[in-house]
Design an enzyme around this catalytic site. Structure first.
Site, mmCIF file in Angstrom:
data_model
loop_
_atom_site.group_PDB
_atom_site.id
_atom_site.type_symbol
_atom_site.label_atom_id
_atom_site.label_comp_id
_atom_site.label_asym_id
_atom_site.label_seq_id
_atom_site.Cartn_x
_atom_site.Cartn_y
_atom_site.Cartn_z
ATOM 1 N N GLY A 262 47.682 39.691 38.654
ATOM 2 C CA GLY A 262 47.318 39.120 37.362
ATOM 3 C C GLY A 262 47.437 40.121 36.239
ATOM 4 N N ASP A 263 47.814 41.356 36.560
ATOM 5 C CA ASP A 263 47.976 42.355 35.496
ATOM 6 C C ASP A 263 49.166 43.246 35.862
ATOM 7 O OD1 ASP A 263 47.456 44.002 33.232
ATOM 8 O OD2 ASP A 263 45.329 43.508 33.338
#
Ligand SMILES: *[C@@H]1O[C@H](CO)[C@@H](O)[C@H](O)[C@H]1NC(C)=O
Ligand SMILES: *[C@@H]1O[C@H](CO)[C@@H](O)[C@H](O)[C@H]1NC(C)=O
Ligand SMILES: *[C@@H]1O[C@H](CO)[C@@H](O)[C@H](O)[C@H]1NC(C)=O
Ligand SMILES: *[C@@H]1O[C@H](CO)[C@@H](O)[C@H](O)[C@H]1NC(C)=O
Ligand SMILES: *[C@@H]1O[C@H](CO)[C@@H](O)[C@H](O)[C@H]1NC(C)=O
Ligand SMILES: *[C@@H]1O[C@H](CO)[C@@H](O)[C@H](O)[C@H]1NC(C)=O
Ligand SMILES: *[C@@H]1O[C@H](CO)[C@@H](O)[C@H](O)[C@H]1NC(C)=O
Length: 479
Positions: A262-263
């Site tokens: 997610g990053d």
């Protein structure tokens, strides 16, 4: 039960003896014996160092039922092994099973080894996560100003430490933390899965990391680091689940990793604003090879945004990005100070990207209001070459800082095929200086094309970093 360690030479000699036996006897009985009694009960892997002592978590009251807390078992096994650290080092073997545990700390001359069916399950009892001080180069925690929860696997001031396995799993059970983050219920900053501080000679290899509460692997203020053969998986919308974050580290190698997160898949860092400037500890000599990244809302490799101690000499090659927001991204801001320089990237393949290249000079995100408005980052000598990208919305969005241009940007032999619904202008450039050679679509005017007769490759160092010279040993253990 004790695991017996056998030296490489011994095994070699034994193999020779068995080979001779095989040749002379030509008997299948010997083969069976060899399979049944010796080979199948041993495991081997390459490591910085092999260990003279090895114990199993089971011998210290470990229960692999996924329900019983093993924090005490980990602590007592490691405490027991610390007595033997100076006599050839020690290994803690985690057998197949689901081992629920809170945070625990490693020691020097130590290996944590996870069987292929071993799963470390991160505890959801907040009391299992002691709180420690913020990092000195950050001044405060990333989620909350006060302290931060200790990472699941933690170590500080260590030398010669290995976390590895036959692709065993560390499951952070992160949704518990993501919910508290989204609901603004966190008193302290979320823990990471693996953090080693002020340490030297580190190997993290052959593991699968799932659903980290926040960042996955965070070596900080450390040197001589190998991170290899790691699979990292987290939901693409999970908050701050960065893959690997070398932070104020020297001489690091990241190889053969597959990251869905997610990053940012890899985020290179070195401290935040006035705290990072004061601490002044750069990340330098970093090589990244054969990385595959899927991260629709973040970067394949990010440099920053916390880069106040400086980032220098990063070499990345054979990088694949699929359905990822950006390829290489530099993030910085007024107040960061520091530098990002001598960055080299080649042989990168990108499919379905928002931006192939992205440089952001106004990232903001300050530790507090006391940052120095005169502390401008120095961004220079950025080299990108030999890349292909398709289905790209924007080729490059390159924004420096006014009165602080980012210089020495070089892009060569890069072919970008724009998406059907791409932005009209493939490049946007401000406050940057550099050149391009053999780049399509045609770059912005601030990156003039050198033309067919002046084709040149951007630089990529031909020497090796010291970490590439380090030879791993072949270690064999048998139960
Ligand atoms: C990774 O695992 C392979 C076997 O699957 C083994 O040969 C190798 O030595 C391991 N490497 C490291 C660095 O742990
Ligand atoms: C490990 O250290 C303990 C305490 O010093 C010692 O009693 C024990 O013999 C050592 N074990 C081995 C296998 O050397
Ligand atoms: C670890 O090393 C750092 C840097 O050398 C030092 O400032 C710190 O006091 C050490 N911490 C411990 C617990 O020894
Ligand atoms: C390790 O396990 C993960 C998750 O099951 C898998 O996707 C990956 O391919 C495995 N890696 C190796 C080298 O076996
Ligand atoms: C191209 O990218 C869009 C998203 O921007 C995606 O929906 C589409 O599936 C991609 N096409 C291909 C051929 O990968
Ligand atoms: C702010 O940054 C400028 C430029 O680096 C430096 O000259 C000045 O001393 C800094 N001020 C403070 C208070 O640190
Ligand atoms: C250009 O880059 C491609 C990879 O994207 C590579 O295969 C090719 O050899 C490069 N060409 C030159 C002249 O270096």
């Amino acid at each position: 039960m004790e695991l017996l360690w056998k030296s490489h030479m011994k095994i070699h000699a034994m193999k020779l003896v068995y080979a001779l036996l095989l040749v002379t006897l030509m008997s299948s009985k010997v083969t069976e014996c060899r399979k049944g009694k010796i080979i199948s009960t041993s495991f081997e892997y390459s490591a910085l160092n092999c260990r003279a002592h090895s114990v199993s978590l089971k011998d210290f009251g470990g229960v692999g039922d996924g329900k019983t807390s093993n924090t005490k078992a980990f602590k007592s096994a490691i405490s027991h092994l610390s007595q033997n650290a100076s006599e050839g080092g020690s290994q803690l073997y985690v057998p197949a099973g689901k081992w629920l545990t809170g945070s625990f700390s490693l020691i020097s001359h130590f290996t944590l080894y996870l069987h292929k069916d071993a799963v470390l399950l991160a505890s959801q009892d907040i009391n299992e996560w002691p709180v420690i001080k913020p990092l000195p180069s950050y001044g405060r925690g990333r989620d909350a100003a006060a302290g931060r929860h200790t990472s699941l696997i933690f170590g500080t001031n260590l030398t010669d430490v290995i976390v590895t396995g036959d692709n065993g799993t560390i499951d952070g059970q992160g949704s518990f933390w993501w919910q508290q983050f989204h609901n603004k219920k966190l008193k302290y900053t979320r823990p990471y899965l693996i953090e080693l501080m002020f340490s030297d000679n580190i190997q993290i290899s052959n593991l699968t990391l799932l659903d980290s509460p926040s960042w996955n692997i965070h070596p900080v203020y450390s040197s001589n680091i190998i991170i290899k053969g790691i699979t990292i998986i987290a939901p693409i919308r999970s908050p701050n689940t960065d893959g690997i974050n070398p932070d104020s580290c020297t001489n690091t190698k990241i190889e053969d990793c597959y990251i869905v997160s997610g990053d940012d898949c890899v985020a290179v860092k070195s401290g935040w604003d006035e705290y990072g400037i004061k601490f002044g500890w750069p990340t330098k000599q970093l090589v990244i090879r054969r990385l595959t990244c899927i991260s629709p809302y973040s970067a394949t490799i990010a440099l920053g945004s916390e880069m106040s101690g400086g980032i220098q000499d990063v070499r990345a090659e054979d990088i694949t990005a699929v359905h990822t927001e950006s390829g290489i991204r530099i993030k910085t801001a007024v107040g960061r100070g520091g530098y990002v320089k001598d960055i080299y990237v080649k042989k990168m393949t990108m499919h379905t990207m928002k931006w192939a290249f992205w440089i952001t000079g106004n990232y903001g995100s300050h530790a507090d209001k006391n940052y120095n408005h005169s502390a401008l980052p120095e961004i220079k000598n950025i080299h990108y070459r030999d890349m292909v990208a398709d289905n790209v919305s924007m080729a490059g969005n390159l924004e420096g800082i006014s009165n602080d241009p980012f210089t020495g940007i070089c892009i060569s032999n890069v072919t970008i095929t724009m998406a059907a619904k791409a932005k009209k202008q493939p490049w946007t450039c401000n406050d940057i200086e550099g050149i391009t050679s053999g780049v399509t679509p045609k770059p912005c005017d601030l990156l003039p094309e050198q033309g067919k007769e002046n084709i040149r490759d951007c630089d990529f160092p031909s020497d090796y970093l010291p970490i590439d010279m380090l030879e791993l040993k072949q270690c064999t253990y048998s139960i």
